[in-house]
Design an enzyme around this catalytic site. Sequence first.
Site, short mmCIF file in Angstrom:
data_model
loop_
_atom_site.label_atom_id
_atom_site.label_comp_id
_atom_site.label_asym_id
_atom_site.label_seq_id
_atom_site.Cartn_x
_atom_site.Cartn_y
_atom_site.Cartn_z
N GLU A 21 -5.45 -7.70 -1.10
CA GLU A 21 -6.17 -7.66 0.09
C GLU A 21 -7.45 -7.38 0.19
O GLU A 21 -7.94 -6.53 -0.56
CB GLU A 21 -5.44 -6.34 1.25
CG GLU A 21 -4.23 -7.00 1.69
CD GLU A 21 -3.50 -5.95 2.78
OE1 GLU A 21 -4.57 -5.16 3.33
OE2 GLU A 21 -2.40 -5.60 2.76
N GLU B 57 0.88 -1.24 -0.03
CA GLU B 57 0.37 -0.14 0.04
C GLU B 57 0.99 1.17 0.03
O GLU B 57 0.87 1.75 0.92
CB GLU B 57 -1.03 -0.08 1.19
CG GLU B 57 -2.02 -0.75 1.21
CD GLU B 57 -3.10 -0.95 2.52
OE1 GLU B 57 -2.55 -0.36 3.47
OE2 GLU B 57 -4.20 -1.32 2.18
C1 BGP Z 1 -4.07 -2.72 5.27
C2 BGP Z 1 -2.77 -3.20 5.28
C3 BGP Z 1 -2.85 -4.56 6.42
C4 BGP Z 1 -4.09 -4.66 7.16
C5 BGP Z 1 -5.28 -4.20 6.55
C6 BGP Z 1 -6.55 -4.15 7.46
O1 BGP Z 1 -3.97 -1.48 5.30
O2 BGP Z 1 -1.90 -3.26 4.40
O3 BGP Z 1 -1.50 -4.62 7.05
O4 BGP Z 1 -4.05 -4.95 8.34
O5 BGP Z 1 -5.10 -2.88 5.78
O6 BGP Z 1 -6.29 -3.00 8.14
P1 BGP Z 1 -6.60 -3.14 9.97
O7 BGP Z 1 -5.70 -4.19 10.23
O8 BGP Z 1 -6.42 -1.98 10.18
O9 BGP Z 1 -8.03 -3.62 10.11
#
Ligand code: BGP
Length: 477
Positions: free
Chosen positions: A374, A182
């Site tokens: 993701e 990201e």
């Molecule tokens: C993205 C990241 C991840 C992840 C996901 C969910 O921003 O690449 O590392 O964790 O989001 O976010 P969160 O863990 O804050 O719910």
Amino acid sequence: MKILWGGATAASQYEGGFEEKKGLDTQDCRPYLPRTSNATEETRLLTKEKIEEAKKTNSNQYYPFRNGTKGYEHLEEDIEYLEELGLDIYRFSISWARLFPNGIDEAPSPEGVAYYDKVFELLVKKKIKIFLTLNHYALPINLVECYGGWKGRECIKYFLRFVHFVFERWGELVDYWLPFNEINAGYFSPFNGVGLLKGEDGYNLSEVFQALHHQFVASAKTIRLAKQMKLKGKFGSMIACFCYYPLTSNPEDNLKLLFEEQMNQWYCMDVLSKGEYPYYSSKFFESKNITLNITDEDKKVLKENTCDFVSISFYTSSVITVDEAEKTAGNLVVSTKNPYLKASEWGWQIDPVGLRTSLHRVYERYGKPVIVSENGLGARDVLTEEYKIHDSYRIDYMKAYYEQAQLALLDGVPLEAFIAWGIIDIVSAGSCEMDKRYGVIYVDADNYGNGSYKRYKKDSFYWYKEFIQRHKAGGIN
Ligand code: BGP
């Protein structure tokens, strides 16, 4: 064309193994703070003082990324779960500080090398394809202290040293490479994205964009090195993608949307995919008094080493308006509420159709193969007395998003892989909580690191397993 179905973790959120001679990194310094309206913000904005506190051996804060979900100890068992699920592809990241504890070390740590040798060996044995993220947020803290994080050009050199080792040792085993997770997070979450500390007046935008520039150059040089070493895998770029809507048909809402979308969402991918700074960036830099040091050699390396595929994380969409309107949380950002959408308990608006739209937008803009790197639902799960987890809400979420991804493929978008986030429960990157779970495999641990860390299959595990089997047998589900 068939989509590869996958699952992902990230080193800092999953591994733990902090005591195993790993160096301290930026994520290890983020304490768990019980959630109030701004607690997540608090933990993402680290200062020098907070790092000093984190380095104390007697700090009374709990630092959840030092435990992750103890993947370091449960590795073999976890990879067996992935095999049982039938995953085509597993996305994970290498912890820079596990291999090079101070970021600048001449040689990698033998303990770190041995751990990743095992990870690769197991995955190869199980015939699970590999999507490797070289840098998923965590940066050795020494690089923050010596060079101010990625705002220091020196980081490029040390990153390349780390990458060179990874290429030499495991380069032939990786199918898809991602230099930075990201990458646009560097703009809206500078601590996570580029390792910048917050000063008294907040962040200096010239530093933020200089740091991003260094990541662009590091990414292009990574691709150049891979070409020199003739590695077989494909190289990508990745953004957090939001699918923006104007709140109304007011032309001013739409114009604001255009500008937000350019800088928040497309900017980094424009550079990495097209090899040059986009036309709109000069005006933006001028309006914010941003000055950057970009050399001719930087420009050349960016132009000659663009990415092969583009990838997105997609959880939620965003709404833009020039007027005051009710807000809700999103992936490391705050957005306006969309009256047509429901949201997760954490306020992230659920928008499967927005995913289909975004897949089109990304392909139409770049014309390169696309990967959803993701997607998933962060939810509070309950482990019953019979050790079951009935997460029908997650199954509904997955069904809806996976259907739209497949529709995008049928529409003609070359979607190569779809990777479910946090396939095994991990610590939340945004809020440092354990309560916010994404996995189809449950891990028995709480926000303070109490628990057995035993693994249990959720109902969604069985659903995903069947889904993958159906897909293997007949393509579109
Ligand atoms: C993205 C990241 C991840 C992840 C996901 C969910 O921003 O690449 O590392 O964790 O989001 O976010 P969160 O863990 O804050 O719910």
